[in-house]
Write a protein that holds these residues in place. Structure first.
Motif, short mmCIF file in Angstrom:
data_model
loop_
_atom_site.label_atom_id
_atom_site.label_comp_id
_atom_site.label_asym_id
_atom_site.label_seq_id
_atom_site.Cartn_x
_atom_site.Cartn_y
_atom_site.Cartn_z
N PRO A 1 0.81 -1.23 0.00
CA PRO A 1 0.00 0.00 0.00
C PRO A 1 0.84 1.27 0.00
O PRO A 1 0.43 2.28 -0.59
CB PRO A 1 -0.85 -0.12 1.27
CG PRO A 1 -0.19 -1.15 2.11
CD PRO A 1 0.48 -2.08 1.16
N ALA A 2 2.01 1.22 0.64
CA ALA A 2 2.86 2.41 0.64
C ALA A 2 3.36 2.72 -0.76
O ALA A 2 3.37 3.88 -1.20
CB ALA A 2 4.04 2.21 1.59
N LEU A 3 3.80 1.68 -1.50
CA LEU A 3 4.24 1.90 -2.87
C LEU A 3 3.11 2.42 -3.74
O LEU A 3 3.31 3.29 -4.60
CB LEU A 3 4.81 0.61 -3.45
CG LEU A 3 6.21 0.19 -3.00
CD1 LEU A 3 6.57 -1.17 -3.58
CD2 LEU A 3 7.24 1.23 -3.42
N ALA B 1 11.61 -0.91 -7.03
CA ALA B 1 11.63 -1.35 -5.63
C ALA B 1 10.84 -2.64 -5.46
O ALA B 1 11.26 -3.55 -4.73
CB ALA B 1 11.05 -0.25 -4.74
N ALA B 2 9.70 -2.75 -6.14
CA ALA B 2 8.90 -3.98 -6.06
C ALA B 2 9.67 -5.15 -6.66
O ALA B 2 9.70 -6.25 -6.10
CB ALA B 2 7.57 -3.78 -6.78
N TRP C 1 10.59 5.35 3.67
CA TRP C 1 10.40 4.22 4.57
C TRP C 1 10.47 2.88 3.84
O TRP C 1 11.11 1.92 4.31
CB TRP C 1 9.06 4.37 5.28
CG TRP C 1 8.77 3.31 6.30
CD1 TRP C 1 9.63 2.80 7.24
CD2 TRP C 1 7.52 2.65 6.49
NE1 TRP C 1 8.99 1.86 8.01
CE2 TRP C 1 7.69 1.74 7.58
CE3 TRP C 1 6.28 2.74 5.88
CZ2 TRP C 1 6.66 0.93 8.03
CZ3 TRP C 1 5.25 1.93 6.33
CH2 TRP C 1 5.45 1.03 7.40
N VAL C 2 9.83 2.77 2.68
CA VAL C 2 9.69 1.45 2.04
C VAL C 2 10.61 1.23 0.84
O VAL C 2 10.83 0.09 0.45
CB VAL C 2 8.23 1.21 1.60
CG1 VAL C 2 7.29 1.29 2.78
CG2 VAL C 2 7.80 2.19 0.51
N ILE C 3 11.12 2.29 0.22
CA ILE C 3 11.94 2.12 -0.98
C ILE C 3 13.40 2.00 -0.58
O ILE C 3 13.98 2.92 0.00
CB ILE C 3 11.74 3.28 -1.97
CG1 ILE C 3 10.29 3.27 -2.48
CG2 ILE C 3 12.71 3.17 -3.14
CD1 ILE C 3 9.96 4.38 -3.45
#
Length: 486
Positions: free
Chosen positions: A11-13, A119-120, A180-182
């Motif tokens: 969800p963040a991406l 990133a994914a 935060w996520v990447i």
């Protein structure tokens, strides 16, 4: 990553990817109101849209390369930070210059989608990565349509500045989530040299072509300044072509045009981008006009673009099924014809809101079909090691089409109007010119690619869609079936 961050990464991406929707929705529908608020001409105000697209076109390949390595998080911070700063500048602007500069900074956010895909791909299992990349592509298409009415509603009730403050808030949240996520890729990759010289030359050349397109109606098409800038712009683009053919790591690899499929995809992408933006600008202005238009609000003008964005996303997912029944040439050509039919309907009617909605639905079907099929055309034709470069080239060509369409829209309305002022007939005539562009795109996609080989026809369409999205992120998919080069 912690388990919580792992759960929240998807969800963040998606939210970070949605920044493209917010940035795009802060463009075309707001322009008539910006012109009124800042007491500027609509042709000058159009640069608040064009500047964003020009920056996105030039930045996309640079951002992709800088972010495909250990500096990915820094690149994300710089791009999304620029979006926040740009939105704040636009919200505070009391004149057109600062607003256009702020909008130009926002263009860096439109270049970040490949990094979310990267990133994914780098940190998720293959099956999950494919689903996330597909989801990001939908967010980038359908999300734009949802962003238009939301920002229009905010602008109707709080003014244009409120819409840009909304963009700043969303951009700030995206910045925090992105950091935060990447994460950087786990492997060491060769860092490609950045073609900064090529980016500068093409940026100046493109602007020198766009400025006379904006000013030609006022200065005269054969006036010395217009001819001088046109000549300078075309000359710089020629110099850029020479530079790109000689540099080791070019901004775009022009040598790939030796493949007929790559030539087809880039020419069709440019034409379709040109068509899409001219029609989009024309319609959102017409819907808001009080004199001979529909006299609707910014919210309603944004709402008319929802069918285009939503249906373009739907058609991209329907592509594998379409290609199981029809050839890729037939799919692309029919998409271009659908856009032409939408423009034709607007040119012949344009008297009621429902007609505009149907027109944009036809355009969305056509754009989604064609834009989804063009990457597959590239994937089928070029060797696997050239797919990333070819897709990067295609993305830049499409953005160039967007920029030219944005710059040409108001010029056509004025040139076909009365004494430099748009009229109802100039809106309809411009729409009919778009019909011609749609037909031209259909002819290009039907005749130029040539016939695919038997090996190419055997490749499952789903691999074309997946590889197109992966390659646009500068990634390679080792699971793709082998294809032959043309």
């Amino acid at each position: 990553m912690t388990k919580f961050r792992d759960r929240m990464s998807v969800p963040a991406l998606m939210f970070v990817g949605a920044v493209n929707a917010i940035i795009s929705s802060l463009g075309a529908p707001l322009l008539p109101q910006i012109a009124k608020d800042l007491d500027a001409s609509i042709s000058s105000t159009q640069w608040a849209l064009t500047s964003t697209i020009v920056v996105a076109a030039i930045a996309s390949p640079l951002v992709g390369r800088m972010g495909d390595g250990r500096h990915r998080r820094l690149v994300v911070a710089a791009c999304l930070g620029s979006v926040v700063i740009g939105c704040v500048m636009a919200a505070l602007a009391t004149s057109l210059g600062p607003l256009i500069f702020g909008r130009a900074l926002q263009g860096l956010g439109m270049a970040i989608m490949p990094l979310t895909m990267a990133a994914a791909r780098d940190h998720m299992p293959p099956a999950q990565a494919r689903n996330v990349i597909a989801g990001l592509s939908v967010v980038g298409a359908a999300g734009v349509g949802l962003g238009y009415p939301i920002t229009g509603l905010v602008a109707d009730h709080g003014g244009v500045a409120a819409a840009y403050w909304l963009g700043a808030g969303v951009g700030a949240v995206s910045l925090l989530l992105g950091l935060w996520v990447i994460s950087p890729p786990n492997d060491d990759r060769r860092t490609m040299n950045l073609d900064v010289i090529g980016a500068f030359i093409v940026a100046v050349g493109l602007v020198l072509v766009l400025i006379p397109l904006d000013k030609a109606v006022d200065w005269g098409w054969t006036s010395a300044p217009v001819l001088a800038m046109f000549a300078s712009g075309i000359g710089l683009l020629a110099v850029w072509t020479f530079h790109e053919l000689r540099t080791r790591d070019p901004l775009v690899d022009l040598r790939l045009l030796r493949h007929r499929a790559v030539l087809t995809a880039n020419l069709a992408g440019l034409l379709m981008g040109l068509t899409m933006y001219i029609l989009m600008v024309v319609i959102v202005q017409f819907v808001q006009l009080d004199s001979f238009g529909l006299g609707e609000t910014i919210f309603i003008a944004g709402l008319t673009l929802v069918p285009m964005s939503v249906l373009s996303g739907v058609m991209s997912f329907a592509l594998p099924r379409l290609q199981s029944r029809f050839s890729i040439r037939a799919v692309m050509s029919s998409g271009a014809i659908s856009v032409a039919l939408g423009a034709l309907m607007f040119g012949l009617t344009a008297t009621a809101l429902w007609q505009v909605l149907v027109c944009m639905a036809l355009v969305g079907i056509g754009i989604g079909t064609t834009f989804a099929a063009l990457p597959g055309l590239i994937v089928l034709a070029v060797p696997a090691e050239e797919t990333g470069s070819a897709m990067g080239f295609y993305q830049v060509s499409r953005f160039f089409g967007f920029a030219l369409g944005s710059g040409l829209a108001v010029t056509l309305l004025r040139a076909l109007g009365d004494g430099g002022e748009p009229t109802l007939e100039s809106y309809k005539s411009t729409a009919l010119l778009i019909v011609g562009l749609g037909v031209a795109t259909a002819l290009v996609t039907w005749f130029l690619p040539g016939r695919p080989s038997a090996a190419q026809r055997d490749v499952d369409a789903r691999f074309q869609v997946e590889d197109g999205m992966l390659a646009s992120a500068g990634l390679e998919d080792g699971d793709r079936p082998a294809t032959t080069s043309s």
